[in-house]
Design a protein around this motif. Sequence first.
Motif, short mmCIF file in Angstrom:
data_model
loop_
_atom_site.label_atom_id
_atom_site.label_comp_id
_atom_site.label_asym_id
_atom_site.label_seq_id
_atom_site.Cartn_x
_atom_site.Cartn_y
_atom_site.Cartn_z
N ASN A 74 0.84 -1.19 0.00
CA ASN A 74 0.00 0.00 0.00
C ASN A 74 0.87 1.25 0.00
OD1 ASN A 74 0.82 0.52 2.74
ND2 ASN A 74 -0.66 -1.00 3.40
N CYS A 75 0.24 2.41 -0.07
CA CYS A 75 0.98 3.67 -0.19
C CYS A 75 1.91 3.90 0.98
CB CYS A 75 0.00 4.84 -0.28
SG CYS A 75 -0.92 4.88 -1.83
N VAL A 76 1.46 3.58 2.20
CA VAL A 76 2.27 3.84 3.38
C VAL A 76 3.55 3.03 3.34
CG1 VAL A 76 2.35 3.65 5.88
CG2 VAL A 76 0.26 4.42 4.77
N LEU A 77 3.43 1.73 3.11
CA LEU A 77 4.62 0.89 3.09
C LEU A 77 5.46 1.12 1.85
CD1 LEU A 77 3.23 -2.46 4.55
CD2 LEU A 77 4.68 -0.77 5.66
N SER B 16 1.89 1.95 -6.97
CA SER B 16 2.45 0.88 -6.13
C SER B 16 1.38 0.01 -5.44
CB SER B 16 3.43 1.44 -5.11
OG SER B 16 2.82 2.43 -4.32
N PRO B 17 0.25 0.57 -4.97
CA PRO B 17 -0.75 -0.33 -4.38
C PRO B 17 -1.40 -1.26 -5.41
CG PRO B 17 -1.11 1.96 -3.72
CD PRO B 17 -0.15 1.97 -4.86
N GLN B 18 -1.39 -0.85 -6.68
CA GLN B 18 -2.04 -1.65 -7.71
C GLN B 18 -1.14 -2.76 -8.25
OE1 GLN B 18 -4.17 0.82 -10.69
NE2 GLN B 18 -3.59 2.59 -9.45
N SER C 207 5.14 -3.88 -12.98
CA SER C 207 5.89 -3.90 -11.72
C SER C 207 7.20 -3.14 -11.86
CB SER C 207 6.17 -5.34 -11.31
OG SER C 207 6.96 -5.38 -10.14
N GLY C 208 7.93 -3.40 -12.96
CA GLY C 208 9.17 -2.67 -13.20
C GLY C 208 8.92 -1.20 -13.47
N PHE C 209 7.90 -0.90 -14.25
CA PHE C 209 7.52 0.47 -14.56
C PHE C 209 7.21 1.24 -13.28
CE2 PHE C 209 4.11 3.54 -15.58
CZ PHE C 209 4.76 4.33 -16.53
N THR C 210 6.46 0.64 -12.39
CA THR C 210 6.08 1.28 -11.13
C THR C 210 7.29 1.56 -10.26
OG1 THR C 210 3.90 0.21 -11.16
CG2 THR C 210 4.70 1.01 -9.03
N ALA C 211 8.16 0.56 -10.10
CA ALA C 211 9.31 0.69 -9.21
C ALA C 211 10.24 1.82 -9.66
CB ALA C 211 10.08 -0.62 -9.15
N ARG C 212 10.35 2.03 -10.96
CA ARG C 212 11.30 3.03 -11.45
C ARG C 212 10.94 4.44 -11.02
NH1 ARG C 212 11.44 -0.57 -15.81
NH2 ARG C 212 9.90 0.54 -17.05
N TRP C 213 9.65 4.73 -10.79
CA TRP C 213 9.26 6.09 -10.40
C TRP C 213 9.79 6.47 -9.03
CZ3 TRP C 213 7.73 9.21 -14.08
CH2 TRP C 213 7.21 8.64 -15.25
#
Length: 465
Positions: A113-116, A232-234, A260-266
């Motif tokens: 989730n957003c917090v973690l 990231s939560p999605q 997943s890779g696309f999200t992590a890069r941000w």
Amino acid sequence: MGLEMEAMAASIGVSVPVLRFLLCFVATIPTGLLWRAVPGATGRHLYAGLTGAALSYISFGATSNLLFVVPMTLGYLAMLLFRRHAGLITFLGAFGFLIACGPASSKILKGANCVLALTNLISLCDAGALMVLTLKVISCAINYSDGILKEEGLRDAQKKYRLTKLPSLIEYFGYCLCCGSHFAGPVYEMKDYLEWTERKGIWASPTPSPLLPTLRALVQAGICMGLYLYLSPQFPLSRFSEPLYYEWGFWHRLFYQYMSGFTARWKYYFIWSISEAAIIISGLGFTGWSESSPPKAKWDRAKNVDVLGVELAGSAVQLPLVWNIQVSTWLRYYVYERLIQKGKKPGFLQLLGTQTVSAIWHGLYPGYIIFFVQSALMINGSRVIYRWQQAASNSVLRSILAFLNFAYTLLVLNYSCIGFQVLSFKETLASYQSVYYVGTIVPIVCILLGNVIKPARKPKAKKAE
């Protein structure tokens, strides 16, 4: 103060240590701005080192500065006592210490989730500070060793950054911890730091206003953080170990790997955008003027990522030029080029050696090692497609091969980076197996085909008789 910090942290949904780090990290921007007003070179050296140490203490505690003292002392003693071999001694010693500290400083917090997701930043940057410092002390020692070599036969980078004089302790202290820039980089050279501090070279004349490029970097940071918190939560990493993921079809799993890779890069884009703003506003990021008319100020030393360049890369070969740019440059200068024997062309072994050093620098986790071996395959496979593209006889075929190289890079990059994220050997192989190792098989097939289908070489022009 403690209660206020707890209330503030609770209001935005993060822990107190994470909030403390974020505040210190953002504080590198006004710290860099105030550096410009410090009088005298000695005063600026002291300010750079003391503010960096103070921000580290507030963010990570006293142990962080004690850790930093070890590679810093090792590097300086090596330069002082063993100049000829200072680079090698520092390289082995600093990397050895970094490896020893790895398990303690590289705890990766996972969350769905957003917090973690936000708490990932603290672990990333705590480890990152020691990682950046390691590269800085090594490059300083190597450049001091190069200072006793004759310029004939040296590469351009060696000529440019070699140090003929041992930096003083105050200069070295300021360079290593400069205004908290070691939090997340970028890595820069001792010679540039000295000229910047002493207002020599391109800094001898008044530098252009850093206001607009700083604001651009801050806007980019805000957009990147917003996208990361939204995505990231999605697309949580935990999904790779859930039964649901393995119930999906091949294309669904492959799409999830991409997202997943696309999200992590941000997350990385956010961090590097903040550090870019801090380096720009201090003036260190200035690299001169463009040749355009009218000339424009360049701030390339601060730039660590080209977001669109990564996401729209037409070839895997381009990735080191647009992702973690300053570390990629460091690896090229201090590893890749120095592995090439004189009179010989670089090959796969030099690339693999460079990627292995990069993997060790990130940490001895199986996922890192697998990722960087994968990236060596990825780059080599992309080179094969590029050679075919350049040798294509017509524009249509060249366009098709260009698109294939783009699709190849998109596929293999996001497949490979799962290992970089999950870290464990079991989870990495499970995610690769879930898509039938497509991102490993395709580069190997390209490399093998490249040895069979070799593009015709252009005939050399005959010399005039």
